[in-house]
Design an enzyme around this catalytic site. Structure first.
Site, mmCIF file in Angstrom:
data_model
loop_
_atom_site.group_PDB
_atom_site.id
_atom_site.type_symbol
_atom_site.label_atom_id
_atom_site.label_comp_id
_atom_site.label_asym_id
_atom_site.label_seq_id
_atom_site.Cartn_x
_atom_site.Cartn_y
_atom_site.Cartn_z
ATOM 1 N N ASP A 94 -9.679 -3.229 5.352
ATOM 2 C CA ASP A 94 -8.323 -3.407 3.992
ATOM 3 C C ASP A 94 -8.438 -3.478 2.882
ATOM 4 O OD1 ASP A 94 -5.786 -3.661 3.146
ATOM 5 O OD2 ASP A 94 -5.496 -5.569 4.197
ATOM 6 N N HIS B 182 -4.409 -9.998 4.474
ATOM 7 C CA HIS B 182 -3.220 -9.971 4.671
ATOM 8 C C HIS B 182 -2.269 -10.035 5.929
ATOM 9 C CE1 HIS B 182 0.429 -7.716 3.569
ATOM 10 N NE2 HIS B 182 0.919 -8.068 2.642
ATOM 11 N N CYS C 226 2.204 -13.151 1.815
ATOM 12 C CA CYS C 226 1.769 -11.912 3.004
ATOM 13 C C CYS C 226 0.127 -12.808 3.422
ATOM 14 C CB CYS C 226 2.197 -10.581 3.476
ATOM 15 S SG CYS C 226 3.666 -10.056 3.050
ATOM 16 N N LYS D 136 -0.265 1.081 -4.368
ATOM 17 C CA LYS D 136 -1.015 0.013 -5.115
ATOM 18 C C LYS D 136 -2.329 0.733 -6.355
ATOM 19 C CE LYS D 136 -0.841 -3.771 -2.211
ATOM 20 N NZ LYS D 136 0.572 -4.465 -2.560
HETATM 21 N N1 PMP Z 1 -4.047 -5.705 2.499
HETATM 22 C C1 PMP Z 1 -3.665 -6.237 1.568
HETATM 23 C C2 PMP Z 1 -4.514 -6.761 0.679
HETATM 24 C C3 PMP Z 1 -2.534 -5.974 0.933
HETATM 25 O O1 PMP Z 1 -2.286 -6.454 -0.762
HETATM 26 C C4 PMP Z 1 -1.269 -4.779 1.197
HETATM 27 C C5 PMP Z 1 -0.311 -5.006 -0.019
HETATM 28 N N2 PMP Z 1 0.923 -6.281 -0.078
HETATM 29 C C6 PMP Z 1 -1.528 -4.781 2.316
HETATM 30 C C7 PMP Z 1 -2.362 -5.189 3.500
HETATM 31 C C8 PMP Z 1 0.126 -3.998 2.990
HETATM 32 O O2 PMP Z 1 0.646 -2.448 1.564
HETATM 33 P P1 PMP Z 1 1.284 -1.701 2.782
HETATM 34 O O3 PMP Z 1 3.031 -2.978 2.561
HETATM 35 O O4 PMP Z 1 1.268 -1.094 1.067
HETATM 36 O O5 PMP Z 1 1.541 -1.141 3.964
#
Ligand code: PMP
Length: 400
Positions: free
Chosen positions: A196, A119, A358, A222
């Site tokens: 992550d 991500h 993303c 999440k």
């Molecule tokens: N890493 C992964 C794999 C994610 O799915 C996400 C959220 N889409 C994030 C990082 C970022 O999380 P946050 O926007 O809550 O900081």
């Protein structure tokens, strides 16, 4: 004994009555009543700040706040709650490691290995710190299942490799790399590993001690908790070596115009009034999770994704990017643009995500500009699968 009853589980999520067919839990999970009530209770009946005032309300808020940190430590099997730093979420936790751990240590020519499926939250902070220090970001490519190809890792690791950045679970395919193998290989090379955990933490909470994880980041939203709050786990010796990255109230023991003395870990990384309601919500989410048979609930959510895969497979041009057994179903329908399809699904009350998620380098490796993604949670049901299928076939008939 804990048990999982889909109907009872579902009843705890009031937003479902408004959300229609919600298949976007990988973006954020809906919140159970116990989390909603805990945050409401704090604002309605307490409202005091933490770790500052001696009055009763402040003391009670502080107890709830501190207990939530303990609960996070227990969920990850951290040796101590003092290894848990509150952050805004995964993104801020990874940026904290990049700026506070990596930046002072990286030399020009050093390398940070980042898997191609990360991500942006586990890529951009490393690109930024590489630019600041003269280090280089090195890609760990994917195998044919779009998973980090760990067989290529030994050849990439060298005396220059200081950090490995790897996701616990892909937010696109739902695939989970072999973290144990990645960490073992990295540690043999003296490389620190940033995991992550944004997607993985809800599906299979890690045992950070058993896996020997150096840093682990996750977001509460999440994990059935509130938005804007998450945490960083770090090994005690690594956190102790790090300097605070933000200055302000409560991160210090004394201050003058000549300087300040920082608090110990974790308070030194938590400058300013924290997200108290958020932290209390995390505590409520983790307490609630303990009352659920989450392993069974997870199996149920994955079975729903499998049922969706099976139904959608009959649609001509269906291409799946789903890792086997995952509760996520990323897919495309050949000849149709993902965003057009998602818009028409939304008009029929079916909420799924479309786009790059993303994770642009991963999508580039897949050779697509975007995908649709239906993500299932234990509050979904088979009728959601049918609704997805019906809405999708209707959308395609309109677009043809
Ligand atoms: N890493 C992964 C794999 C994610 O799915 C996400 C959220 N889409 C994030 C990082 C970022 O999380 P946050 O926007 O809550 O900081």
């Amino acid at each position: 004994m804990k048990s999982f009853n889909p109907d009872l589980f579902r009843q705890q999520f009031p937003a479902l009555s408004e959300a229609g067919c919600y298949l976007d839990s990988a973006a954020t999970t809906l919140k159970p009543l116990s989390v909603i009530n805990a945050t409401k209770e704090y604002y309605a009946h307490n409202g005091a700040t933490v770790h500052r005032s001696a009055h009763t309300a402040a003391q009670h808020a502080t107890e709830l706040f501190d207990n939530a940190r303990l609960q996070v430590a227990q969920r990850l099997n951290a040796a101590s709650e003092r290894q848990i730093v509150w952050t805004k979420g995964t993104t801020e936790a990874i940026n904290l490691v990049a700026q506070s751990y990596a930046r002072p240590r990286l030399q020009p020519g050093d390398e940070i290995i980042v898997t191609e499926s990360e991500h942006h939250s586990n890529l951009i902070p490393w690109l930024m710190v590489a630019k600041q220090t003269g280090a280089n970001v090195v890609k760990l490519p994917l195998n044919k299942w779009f998973m980090p190809d760990l067989s290529q890792l030994p050849a990439l690791l060298s005396s220059k490799t200081k950090i490995l950045a790897i996701g616990h679970m892909s937010n696109v395919t739902g695939g989970c790399p072999d973290l144990h193998l990645a960490i073992t290989l990295a540690h043999k090379n003296g490389t620190v590993v940033m995991v992550d955990g944004a997607q993985g933490v809800v599906h299979s909470p890690p045992d950070v001690q058993q896996l020997d994880i150096d840093f682990y980041a996750f977001s509460a939203h999440k994990l059935y908790g509130p938005t804007g709050i998450g945490a960083l786990y770090g090994k005690a010796e690594l956190l102790a070596e790090m300097s605070p990255w933000q200055g302000g109230g409560k991160m210090l023991t004394q201050a003058s115009f000549h300087g300040f003395e920082a608090q110990p870990v974790p308070e030194c990384f938590e400058a300013g009034t924290p997200n108290i309601a958020g932290v209390i919500g995390v505590g409520a989410a983790l307490s609630w999770l303990k009352t659920q048979d989450i392993a069974e609930a997870e199996r149920y959510a994955c079975a729903l994704a499998q049922a969706a895969y099976d139904q959608l497979s009959s649609i001509p041009g269906f291409i799946s990017y789903r890792a086997p057994g995952s509760s996520l179903l990323a897919f495309n329908i050949e000849g149709f643009h993902h965003s057009d399809v998602a818009t028409l699904l939304s008009e029929q009350g079916v909420a799924i995500r479309s786009g790059q998620h993303c994770a642009q380098p991963l999508l580039d490796a897949m050779g697509v500009s975007g995908t649709l993604r239906a993500s299932f949670a234990p509050y979904n049901q088979l009728t959601d699968v049918d609704r997805l299928y019906d809405a999708l076939t209707h959308a395609l008939s309109l677009l043809e």
